[in-house]
Structures are given as C-alpha cells and as structure tokens.
Design a protein around this motif. Structure first.
Motif, PDB file in Angstrom:
ATOM      1  N   TRP B 211       0.845  -1.180   0.000  1.00 49.07           N
ATOM      2  CA  TRP B 211       0.000   0.000   0.000  1.00 49.07           C
ATOM      3  C   TRP B 211       0.881   1.231   0.000  1.00 49.07           C
ATOM      4  O   TRP B 211       1.229   1.768   1.040  1.00 49.07           O
ATOM      5  CB  TRP B 211      -0.916  -0.017   1.224  1.00 49.07           C
ATOM      6  CG  TRP B 211      -2.060  -0.946   1.004  1.00 49.07           C
ATOM      7  CD1 TRP B 211      -2.101  -2.275   1.277  1.00 49.07           C
ATOM      8  CD2 TRP B 211      -3.317  -0.629   0.418  1.00 49.07           C
ATOM      9  NE1 TRP B 211      -3.314  -2.798   0.917  1.00 49.07           N
ATOM     10  CE2 TRP B 211      -4.078  -1.811   0.384  1.00 49.07           C
ATOM     11  CE3 TRP B 211      -3.875   0.548  -0.081  1.00 49.07           C
ATOM     12  CZ2 TRP B 211      -5.371  -1.854  -0.127  1.00 49.07           C
ATOM     13  CZ3 TRP B 211      -5.176   0.506  -0.589  1.00 49.07           C
ATOM     14  CH2 TRP B 211      -5.901  -0.694  -0.615  1.00 49.07           C
ATOM     15  N   HIS B 216      -2.711   4.284  -1.323  1.00 50.20           N
ATOM     16  CA  HIS B 216      -3.531   4.615  -0.168  1.00 50.20           C
ATOM     17  C   HIS B 216      -4.349   5.852  -0.427  1.00 50.20           C
ATOM     18  O   HIS B 216      -5.495   5.951  -0.017  1.00 50.20           O
ATOM     19  CB  HIS B 216      -2.653   4.816   1.060  1.00 50.20           C
ATOM     20  CG  HIS B 216      -3.437   5.241   2.250  1.00 50.20           C
ATOM     21  ND1 HIS B 216      -4.335   4.411   2.896  1.00 50.20           N
ATOM     22  CD2 HIS B 216      -3.495   6.417   2.915  1.00 50.20           C
ATOM     23  CE1 HIS B 216      -4.892   5.067   3.889  1.00 50.20           C
ATOM     24  NE2 HIS B 216      -4.406   6.281   3.936  1.00 50.20           N
ATOM     25  N   ASN B 249      -7.801  -7.472  -0.538  1.00 52.18           N
ATOM     26  CA  ASN B 249      -6.778  -6.501  -0.187  1.00 52.18           C
ATOM     27  C   ASN B 249      -7.428  -5.245   0.352  1.00 52.18           C
ATOM     28  O   ASN B 249      -7.020  -4.676   1.350  1.00 52.18           O
ATOM     29  CB  ASN B 249      -5.932  -6.105  -1.414  1.00 52.18           C
ATOM     30  CG  ASN B 249      -5.214  -7.272  -2.015  1.00 52.18           C
ATOM     31  OD1 ASN B 249      -5.063  -7.344  -3.241  1.00 52.18           O
ATOM     32  ND2 ASN B 249      -4.757  -8.188  -1.197  1.00 52.18           N
ATOM     33  N   HIS B 253      -7.341  -3.650   4.154  1.00 49.20           N
ATOM     34  CA  HIS B 253      -6.820  -2.293   4.308  1.00 49.20           C
ATOM     35  C   HIS B 253      -7.879  -1.393   4.912  1.00 49.20           C
ATOM     36  O   HIS B 253      -7.600  -0.531   5.743  1.00 49.20           O
ATOM     37  CB  HIS B 253      -6.373  -1.756   2.956  1.00 49.20           C
ATOM     38  CG  HIS B 253      -5.599  -0.482   3.038  1.00 49.20           C
ATOM     39  ND1 HIS B 253      -4.328  -0.414   3.558  1.00 49.20           N
ATOM     40  CD2 HIS B 253      -5.922   0.780   2.691  1.00 49.20           C
ATOM     41  CE1 HIS B 253      -3.898   0.839   3.514  1.00 49.20           C
ATOM     42  NE2 HIS B 253      -4.842   1.589   2.991  1.00 49.20           N
ATOM     43  N   SER B 340       1.059   3.874   4.427  1.00 49.37           N
ATOM     44  CA  SER B 340       1.885   3.407   3.318  1.00 49.37           C
ATOM     45  C   SER B 340       2.741   2.300   3.818  1.00 49.37           C
ATOM     46  O   SER B 340       3.613   2.465   4.636  1.00 49.37           O
ATOM     47  CB  SER B 340       2.760   4.517   2.799  1.00 49.37           C
ATOM     48  OG  SER B 340       3.658   4.880   3.800  1.00 49.37           O
ATOM     49  N   SER B 383      -2.370  -1.290   8.222  1.00 48.13           N
ATOM     50  CA  SER B 383      -2.225  -0.008   7.576  1.00 48.13           C
ATOM     51  C   SER B 383      -2.098   1.073   8.602  1.00 48.13           C
ATOM     52  O   SER B 383      -1.322   1.977   8.458  1.00 48.13           O
ATOM     53  CB  SER B 383      -3.424   0.262   6.699  1.00 48.13           C
ATOM     54  OG  SER B 383      -4.579  -0.079   7.415  1.00 48.13           O
TER      55      SER B 383
END
Lengths: 150, 677
Positions: B211, B216, B249, B253, B340, B383
C-alpha cells in the motif's frame, strides 16, 4: 592517618544520613553509578537536583499564594518535584510530597500550605547535610566516596 | 557530564542495528524526560548497562530525532508527565510511526496510569525512582518485538514456526528474525539475510500488496467518495480501479483504516488540549501536512466525532498549511506513513498473518464492537500502524493505540486478541519485573500456537505478566481506549473480552491459513495472573479473558477465545469450538488464586512458546475489529455489542470488587465444538 580519619568521617556522616531517614536506598543506586568515568557523579546529580527543583519550589510557592488554589496544577508540580526528589533518594522530602499530594486531592488548601512549609524545611535541611557530606568526601580524597557494599 | 537541555546524540551507526554479538550491549536507547535529574541518572544507568544512550528532555525533540533516523534507535524510554507533550501521546506516535518498543515511566504508580500505559501500547511501565536492575532487561522488548515481527511476516504459521526454530538455534537473533524485504526495514539491517526467507517467500500463497502512498490515497479518495459508512470493499475496489488489487486486499486495508480513524478520533477526544500545541508544533516541525492528511481528515471527521470546525481547521492546515492550528490532536505526523506500507510484503489478501504485524497500531475502537473479520482487522491494523514498517504488530509492542476495546472486538474475530488483552493485565509493572506488558501476550500466543520450538525466550512471554491488573477496559471509555491500541499481548486482565461473540467462531474457520490465531497458552496467562496477585480484582476480570483468549489461541481458532470466555462465565454463545486444543498447549491456568508469580514466560513450557509464536502472529492480525467493516470474510456471527456488554459487565463487576476470578478461570475443557463456524 588524617586520610583514614577523613574516610571514617565520610562513612559515619553517610551512615547517619541513612539512619536519620534523610536518604533512602535510591541514594545508594546513585552511588553505585559512580565510577572512574564519573568520579563525582553523586555530587553532580544532587547539585543538579537542587538547581532544577528550586524552580519547582518557586512555582509551587506562587501557586499557593493565589486566592483560589488550583489543586490540579499544584498536584502536577508536586508530582514532578516528588519524582525528582525520589530519584536522588530524598526520603523525608519525598514523604512530605506524598502528603502534600494527598491534601491536593482532598482539596485541602490549608493542609497543602502547611505541608509545603514542611517540605521546604526538609529540603533545606537535606541540602545542608548533603553539602557537608560532600565536603568531607572531597576532603577525604577522590577515591573515597563511601560505597555501600552491595 | 551533565549535559541537559538538549538532546545528546550518541547513535550508533546503523550497521550494527542493535544486534551484534554483544547484544544487548550497544542497544540504542532514546530516553525522554523533562526532569534533568532523572534524565542524567537514567543516562548513566543505561550507559552502565552498555547501551548507547541518547537523552532528550522534550518529546518533540525526541520525535524529530526518531523521524530523522528511524533506524537509529532500538527502544524508547519516556516519562509520562512532560510539559510539552503527554507521554502517552508520544507513545502512540512512536508506535504509529516507528513501531519501536516504548517503555513508559513515572513516579505515579497508580493503577490507572499504569493501565493507560498498557492500553496505549507501552511494552513496559517502570515506576520511578528507577533502579538499574529494571533497565538491565529492557533489551528483551526489542527482541520480542523483532521476533513478533518476524513471525508476522512469515508467510504462514508453519513457516514462522520453522523460522522461529531456526531463530532459536541461531545465536544471532536479529538476523534470523529478519525476514526478507517485507520485514521492517528499520529493524532489519539489510545485511542480514536469511536463506530461509527465500523459502518463506516461495510458500507464500498470495501476492502481497504494497500500500504505497499513492495507492492509499486512491483508497482514501474512494472511501471519501463513498462515504466512510458506506464504503464497502467491493465499491472501493471498483472506484480505485487498480488492476491486480483484490477485494480482499481492500477489505483488510479498510479494516486497518477504520481502526486508524477510530484511534485518531479517540485521541483527539482525549487529548484535545494537547492537540493544539502538538499540532502546531507538528506543523512547524514537519512542514506542511501532506495532502493525505487532508483526505484523512475528511475521512476521519466523517468517521469520528471530529467537530466540523476542527476538521475545517485541520483540513486547512493540511491542505493549505496555512493556518489554523487544528484542534484535533491528530497524529499529525505524517499520516501518509500510516498507510503506506513500505514493506513490500504486506499481504493484505493474506490470511491473518498480516494481522499480526499490525498489532501495533490497532486502535482499538473504544468499545465499538465491530465485526471485523480478523483479516480485515489485521489489515486495518496493518495499515494503521505501519509507518513504513510492515510489521505492524497488532498489539504488541508499544502499540500506542492499544485500547482494550479494540482488542475486544478483535478478539471477537480472533481469539488471539484475548491474549493480548490479557497481557494488559498488569497495570503496573514494577521496574524489577521488566516484563513487557502488552506485547508479550501476543508473542506468547503466537509462539505457543504452533508448537513451534520457540527458542523459549522467556522474555517474550513475560509481557503479559506485567500485571496489568486493570484490564478493565472501560468499554465506554474514552480517551484511553480509543486512542490506545492496546497491544494486548499479555493483558490477562482484559475484561473486555467477554466472549460473547468475541471469539469469532467465524474467525476460526476463516483463519485457517497459517494456523489461525493461536492464543497464547493459558499458562502464560496464569503466570501473568499469578504475577500480580495483588491486582487480582481487575486482573481476574481480565484474566478470565485472557484465559479464554489464550485457550482460544491455542487452537488457532479464534473460537477458542470465545469458548474460553464461555467457560469463564461469559455467555459465549458462540464459542467454541474451534480448535480449542487448549489442553494441547498447556493448561489454561486461570486460577486466579494461583500465585505462582512467575510471570516470565520462561516458566511457560516450550510448547507454549511455540504456541505463542504462532499465535503471536495471528493475534496481531486479527486484532482489529472494525465496527463497520462491511466485507467481513468471516461470518459476523458474534455481535460485538454482546462482547462489549459482557465486557462492561465484567468491568463493573470488577470494579465492584467482585473478583471471582477463580470461578471464571475454571475452564475444564472447552467445548469448542459447539462454535458454529
């Protein structure tokens, strides 16, 4: 011989500080930190303590002079002061600080003021005693700081 | 010698990375305290321990030092009460951004404060005046954290386990812990390479999603467009339109992101006062907020209770950097970092392993029951936490936002969370103990899980023992909970785990992957519990949780946790079932009265270690419960509300002095089988 006497004096003075309750085990921790790299560590730390805590004392004093006491603030100052004092092993001072904080929590301004006078007294007494102690230590020679057996 | 008033740097060169043959000598410690006397004393003590010490009398300076050189320090020791920034705030930020273990210290030994440390993710809490003995063992927190990261990053439990074994055999802990590229770059020195990593990589089942900041941002834009409440992974995925990105994913996240938001809102509520100064400082220090901040602010505002005014301020600040001092004490620091994941190996789509990494930041929602799938939770955590480091350990080390609540909800999804919660049991860590509070549970859980032959680092387990006697996590709490993603690790006292649905049966089934979450074996909890016998009341409450959690983790089923809870007296309808082989792992010893006092993991047997290792990984990932996570991979059978209420009830009970921990600990075998999957 004089040196031996001085050393003995150092030991006795030191012991009395403990016996009379001025210092606690934390002071020994400081002593243990003293080594060749920092041969006067304890004295330096104590000096630093008195210099820095003077500021806190002033703050508390000012805060106590106000008409309406801010107990939270007082407690905050005292918390710092107590932390500092305990780090050098100032036993009596620390005890009075604890009492002060209790009065703060109870909102007892009179108790706080009274206790603070007591704190200042103990603080000054300890300072005097430690100064005298370090003087003897210096006189006895650099390697002579009493080391409490571990 | 007494150099005060500034930060003295004595950072070692990065190459050693703190892991050398003389480890722990050379451990790079950053100590932060506004009291010059204490600072000097600590510095001297740490030097005597052969650590490399940098001292700092201001939190902001400490932060900038850390930011300038993320790999320059191994561990941070910070005072709680500081004039320019609350120590807990610093703790959170460090956890968020750098993922370093943080030890809190204070002259205040009140249970609440210690508990706060635990919930905010401190890996230990030392009471002043500090003795040198307490500092001698702080290296264990570094080791533990690295190990946890290592585990998390392994592709699978088994792999992690194997790796763990290798680690234990390997004298050089750090190198063995380094796992490939996705390892926390901070921690892992590049020169450490492990042949095993290749093996691990090859067995990875799913491609990892990195990410990046851009990704993001796209994600956040999509979420904002949909509205935080309506943002479902499927739609987000569509909006983002990124080839190769899977719904999974995005889901994971999203989970992490939600946690992050919650945590921020909690922090803001909690520290509004601090926020101003902090934020302004931040701006000054860090220059402009990134645009990401702006986006995040929107989302955050939407998601949390940030007042519009504050939001506007923040946005203005973020977008225009112009003006205003945002009142919300958002972790201004580089929000971008939060999401990130630089670690290439971040695997969102993966099973729970990732979650484990996230341990760190998961902001536990305060009391917001979220039925987040464990994976999602983990991802969220991931995250949220990672600031550049993939390993977000969910709870563990010094996770700034370790609110128990989170844990609770997480636990729902995964039993492992319980483990963590339990570790928070110890409210006060006497300096002598030196046990990491939180993270340990995780670690232990993980280790124990798979029966990996953990190198038996006793220290790992200890964290829990630290006695967080008050795990009562006030569900409704507030600032503490929200802001803190409590690294559960070892908080046995986490009452929040009330089972009810916490243990996601679903999770168990879902978690299959690497082995599910393994809750730290009970033994650990018991140890922990014993450790703080005087804190029983709260502990008991928490312990029950822990116990359950642990047991759950044992199995790699999240369910275990629930089942445990059930045994403990919680109405865990769900429970059970899944895997509770707790007995296999060890007996959950929740006997509150049992004062073995051995907190140290060492007392735990090897199997526990293994188990924990596994669990640790798992726990982390699944910790993060996201209340509104829409795509839940796992069935959301358990209602977090139930958990919450159970937890609350427990807390109330605890507070009322009811500490019949013993009753609850009486697990005589869980009937995990009943847990619907």
């Amino acid at each position: 011989m004089e040196r031996t006497q001085l050393r003995r004096q150092v030991a006795l003075t030191r012991q009395s500080l403990f016996d009379q309750g001025f210092l606690d085990e934390q002071f020994i921790q400081l002593e243990d930190l003293q080594d060749d790299a920092n041969p006067n560590f304890v004295e330096e730390v104590v000096t630093l303590y008195y210099r820095d805590s003077a500021r806190l004392i002033t703050n508390i004093e000012k805060a106590l002079e106000k008409n309406s006491l801010d107990f939270n603030k007082l407690d905050g100052f005292m918390h710092q002061f107590k932390g500092s004092s305990s780090s050098i092993g100032a036993k009596k001072v620390k005890a009075e600080c604890t009492l002060f904080r209790e009065y703060c929590r109870a909102g007892n301004g009179e108790g706080c003021t009274r206790t603070f006078q007591q704190i200042k007294k103990e603080y000054a007494t300890l300072k005097r005693k430690l100064e005298a102690y370090f003087q003897v230590v210096r006189q006895a020679g650099p390697a002579e700081t009493a080391c409490w057996p571990k | 010698m007494l150099n005060l008033g500034y930060c003295k740097g004595s950072m070692s060169t990065a190459s050693s990375g703190g892991v050398s043959d003389q480890f722990p000598a050379g451990l790079r410690v950053l100590v932060v305290d506004d009291d010059p006397t204490c600072l000097v004393i600590l510095e001297k003590m740490l030097r005597i321990c052969l650590y490399e010490v940098t001292k700092c009398n201001r939190a902001e300076i400490a932060l900038s030092l850390l930011r300038e050189n993320r790999n320059g320090y191994d561990i941070v020791i910070s005072d709680v009460h500081m004039p320019d920034m609350d120590g807990f705030k610093l703790l959170e930020l460090i956890g968020l951004e750098m993922d370093l273990p943080v030890i809190m210290m204070s002259a205040d030994d009140g249970k609440n404060v210690v508990m706060k440390g635990v919930t905010h993710g401190a890996c230990d809490y030392l009471i002043k005046p500090i003795r040198i003995e307490a500092l001698k063992n702080i290296w264990q927190h570094v080791v533990r954290k690295r190990k946890n990261e290592y585990l998390e990053q392994s592709g699978s439990v088994e792999e992690g386990g194997d790796r763990l074994q290798k680690q234990s055999e390997d004298a050089d802990y750090s190198s063995s812990a380094n796992e490939g590229s996705w390892k926390n770059s901070k921690r892992r020195k590049d020169e450490e390479e492990e042949v095993d990593e290749r093996d691990d990589t090859s067995t990875l089942k799913k491609p990892r999603v990195v990410w990046s900041v851009e990704l993001h941002q796209q994600f956040v834009a999509a979420v904002n467009q949909l509205g935080i409440d309506k943002a479902v992974p499927k739609k987000i995925l569509e909006l983002m339109n990124v080839p190769g990105l899977t719904r999974e994913n995005v889901a994971s996240h999203l989970q992490k992101y939600r946690l992050y938001l919650r945590r921020l809102s909690g922090v803001s509520q909690h520290q509004s006062g601090m926020g101003n100064s902090f934020i302004s400082t931040q701006e000054a220090t860090y220059g402009s907020l990134s645009s990401l901040n702006g986006l995040d602010l929107q989302t955050l505002a939407a998601a949390s209770q940030i007042p519009a005014q504050s939001l506007a301020t923040l946005q203005a600040a973020g977008l225009g950097r112009s003006t205003a001092k945002p009142r919300m004490p958002m972790p201004i620091v580089d929000q971008r970092n939060l999401f990130s994941f630089e670690n290439p190996k971040l695997r969102f789509g993966e099973g729970q392993q990732q979650h484990l990494n996230n341990g760190k930041q998961i902001n536990l929602l305060h009391g917001i029951p979220t039925t987040m799938e464990p994976k999602q939770l983990a991802n969220m955590h991931h995250s949220a936490q990672s600031l550049g480091s993939m390993n977000m350990q969910l709870n563990a080390h010094g996770d700034p936002s370790g609110s128990l609540l989170m844990q609770m909800s997480q636990q729902q999804s995964r039993g492992q969370i319980l483990n963590e919660a339990t570790s928070s049991q110890v409210p006060r860590l006497p300096s002598s103990i030196g046990q990491p509070i939180v993270n340990n549970a995780l670690a232990s859980g993980v280790l124990a899980r798979n029966g990996l032959a953990e190198s038996g680092r006793g220290t790992g387990f200890n964290p829990v023992s630290q006695s967080s006697s008050t795990m009562n996590f006030p569900l409704n709490t507030t600032a503490e909970l929200t802001a803190t993603s409590f690294a559960l690790g070892s908080a046995p006292g986490v009452p929040s785990l009330t089972s009810k649905g916490v243990f996601p049966e679903d999770i168990n089934s879902e978690i299959k992957g690497p082995g599910g979450f393994i809750m730290p074996s009970y033994d650990i909890f018991s140890d922990l519990q014993h450790h703080r016998s005087h804190e029983w009341e709260l502990q008991n409450a928490g312990m029950t949780f822990n116990g359950s959690q642990q047991s759950n983790s044992l199995q790699s089923n999240v369910d275990v946790a629930s089942s445990v809870l059930a045994h403990q007296g919680f109405s865990s309808s769900q429970s059970n079932g899944q895997g509770r082989n707790i007995s296999a792992v060890g007996k959950p010893m929740f006997s509150a009265g049992d004062a073995t006092d051995h907190v140290n993991a060492q007392s735990l047997g090897q199997p526990l270690n293994n188990f924990f290792a596994e669990n640790l990984v798992r726990v982390k990932t699944e910790r993060v419960p996201d209340a509104s996570l829409q795509t839940t991979l796992f069935n959301e059978q358990f209602g977090q509300e139930d958990l919450m209420s159970a937890l609350l009830k427990q807390q109330q009970q605890q507070q009322a002095g009811i500490g019949p921990a013993e009753n609850e600990f009486d697990f005589d075998g869980y009937s995990l089988d009943n847990i619907p999957v």
